[in-house]
Design a protein around this motif. Structure first.
Motif, PDB file in Angstrom:
ATOM      1  N   TYR A 109       0.856  -1.187   0.000  1.00  0.00           N
ATOM      2  CA  TYR A 109       0.000   0.000   0.000  1.00  0.00           C
ATOM      3  C   TYR A 109       0.890   1.234   0.000  1.00  0.00           C
ATOM      4  O   TYR A 109       1.883   1.291   0.730  1.00  0.00           O
ATOM      5  N   ALA A 110       0.520   2.244  -0.773  1.00  0.00           N
ATOM      6  CA  ALA A 110       1.197   3.535  -0.718  1.00  0.00           C
ATOM      7  C   ALA A 110       0.491   4.358   0.342  1.00  0.00           C
ATOM      8  O   ALA A 110      -0.685   4.698   0.194  1.00  0.00           O
ATOM      9  N   MET A 111       1.207   4.666   1.424  1.00  0.00           N
ATOM     10  CA  MET A 111       0.587   5.358   2.548  1.00  0.00           C
ATOM     11  C   MET A 111       1.483   6.467   3.082  1.00  0.00           C
ATOM     12  O   MET A 111       2.708   6.382   3.000  1.00  0.00           O
ATOM     13  N   PRO A 112       0.854   7.469   3.689  1.00  0.00           N
ATOM     14  CA  PRO A 112       1.643   8.459   4.428  1.00  0.00           C
ATOM     15  C   PRO A 112       2.124   7.816   5.718  1.00  0.00           C
ATOM     16  O   PRO A 112       1.663   6.729   6.090  1.00  0.00           O
ATOM     17  N   SER A 113       3.019   8.473   6.414  1.00  0.00           N
ATOM     18  CA  SER A 113       3.565   7.894   7.641  1.00  0.00           C
ATOM     19  C   SER A 113       2.481   7.599   8.659  1.00  0.00           C
ATOM     20  O   SER A 113       2.548   6.605   9.386  1.00  0.00           O
ATOM     21  N   TRP A 114       1.448   8.442   8.709  1.00  0.00           N
ATOM     22  CA  TRP A 114       0.393   8.190   9.686  1.00  0.00           C
ATOM     23  C   TRP A 114      -0.483   6.995   9.329  1.00  0.00           C
ATOM     24  O   TRP A 114      -1.284   6.532  10.143  1.00  0.00           O
ATOM     25  N   GLY A 115      -0.321   6.482   8.098  1.00  0.00           N
ATOM     26  CA  GLY A 115      -1.056   5.277   7.730  1.00  0.00           C
ATOM     27  C   GLY A 115      -0.684   4.090   8.595  1.00  0.00           C
ATOM     28  O   GLY A 115      -1.474   3.163   8.770  1.00  0.00           O
TER      29      GLY A 115
END
Length: 350
Positions: free
Chosen positions: A274-280
């Motif tokens: 999954y491409a996620m921001p750090s908060w993901g």
């Protein structure tokens, strides 16, 4: 594919994590309000209503430590319904005092004319340490700062080592090989095809097309409009070809992001990355990796930036300033917290 040539890395080395968001901004609505927040006593008991599409309890808890008499009433609206519900009340007395705005639609509200100009309330001083792009996103067409970010969140590919080991032969701790498998669009296409072939079509590299779209949209060199003319970055058109291939060739499941099917893939051992921001990590993976906890790692891959924006409504602008002044504290706390993102490896514990 020419995507790699057009890629511009946007990962930031040391940025505040969004105890909620990749671009989060604070703004206000209805600048026509004649009431002034300048005389508001933040030490008196009062209530702020906050609408968001994900919990912001960590920020609320930290804020309460500084202003114990403030009560923040949080209303979490499902992401899919958020804009519809907000549109129906924004600019009326039924609107919330503060509202979260995702980077995907923050521009719509920044240019709506329904957010208050924060320039008269010390926003320049409060946000002087912000990354410039986060400030630019919060300016309307007249250059007024109506929203301001308190965080920039670096993004990356979070990958399931169970999937990578079973179908790609990549050991859980071999981050270098995982990075190579996700390092370019050609490599990503090959990795997706291999997972499909080895799994007999039962597993996918990506759950949704956002895993391609987010890195591309974050890497554009130019905006959509330049000198009043439509400008479409070549990376966007190239990415459409890749997205079409991902779906037609069967290595992207083609779910809708942030829906039950998309979340379900996190725990299914059927989705590779999954491409996620750090908060993901702590909002999505931690909450949904019930059967895959401990199996996730993170690598730079194509890298991206995500975000959320906070807006402030009505006349309670000073309360926004309190949040802004608090931002430096959040920065120092989160930068060194357990939520910080390692460039190389991160393990989700049970």
């Amino acid at each position: 594919m020419n995507l790699a040539k057009n890629w511009k890395k946007l990962c930031l080395g040391s940025v505040a994590l969004l105890a909620t968001v990749t671009l989060v901004a604070c703004g206000t609505s209805t600048s026509s309000s004649k009431k002034s927040a300048g005389n508001a006593d933040l030490n008196k008991k009062q209530t702020i209503t906050l609408w968001s599409f994900t919990t912001m309890q960590p920020q609320i808890d930290e804020l309460k430590k500084e202003k114990p008499n403030l009560t923040i009433k949080q209303v979490v609206v499902p992401y899919a319904n958020f804009q519809t519900k907000l549109d129906s009340v924004l600019g009326t007395d039924k609107a919330p005092d503060m509202v979260a705005l995702d980077a995907g639609f923050v521009e719509k509200y920044v240019q709506s004319g329904k957010l208050t100009n924060l320039g008269d309330y010390g926003v320049a001083s409060a946000a002087k340490g912000n990354y410039q792009y986060t400030l630019d996103m919060g300016k309307d067409s007249k250059g007024k700062q109506v929203a301001v970010s308190y965080q920039a969140a670096p993004g990356a590919y979070y990958y399931n080592t169970n999937v990578f080991q079973k179908y790609l032969g990549i050991a859980p701790n071999d981050v270098a090989s995982a990075q190579k498998a996700l390092s370019s669009w050609d490599a990503i296409k090959k990795t997706g095809e291999t997972i499909k072939e080895k799994s007999g079509g039962q597993a996918y590299l990506f759950s949704s097309l956002e895993e391609i779209y987010n890195p591309v949209i974050g890497a554009r060199k130019d905006g959509w409009v330049i000198d009043n003319k439509l400008k479409i970055d070549s990376s966007m058109t190239d990415s459409l070809d890749l997205m079409k291939e991902a779906v037609s060739e069967g290595w992207c499941q083609n779910t809708t992001p942030q829906t039950p099917d998309w979340y379900g893939g996190i725990s299914s051992n059927k989705i590779g990355a999954y491409a996620m921001p750090s908060w993901g990590l702590f909002y999505w993976l931690k909450n949904y990796a019930k059967d895959t906890a401990g199996a996730w790692r993170v690598t730079e891959g194509r890298c991206l930036i995500h975000g959320v924006a906070l807006g402030l409504q009505e006349f309670k602008v000073l309360k926004m300033l309190m949040q802004l002044q608090h931002s430096q504290f959040i920065w120092e706390q989160t930068k060194n917290s357990k939520h910080g993102m390692s460039k190389h490896k991160m393990t989700l514990a049970q």
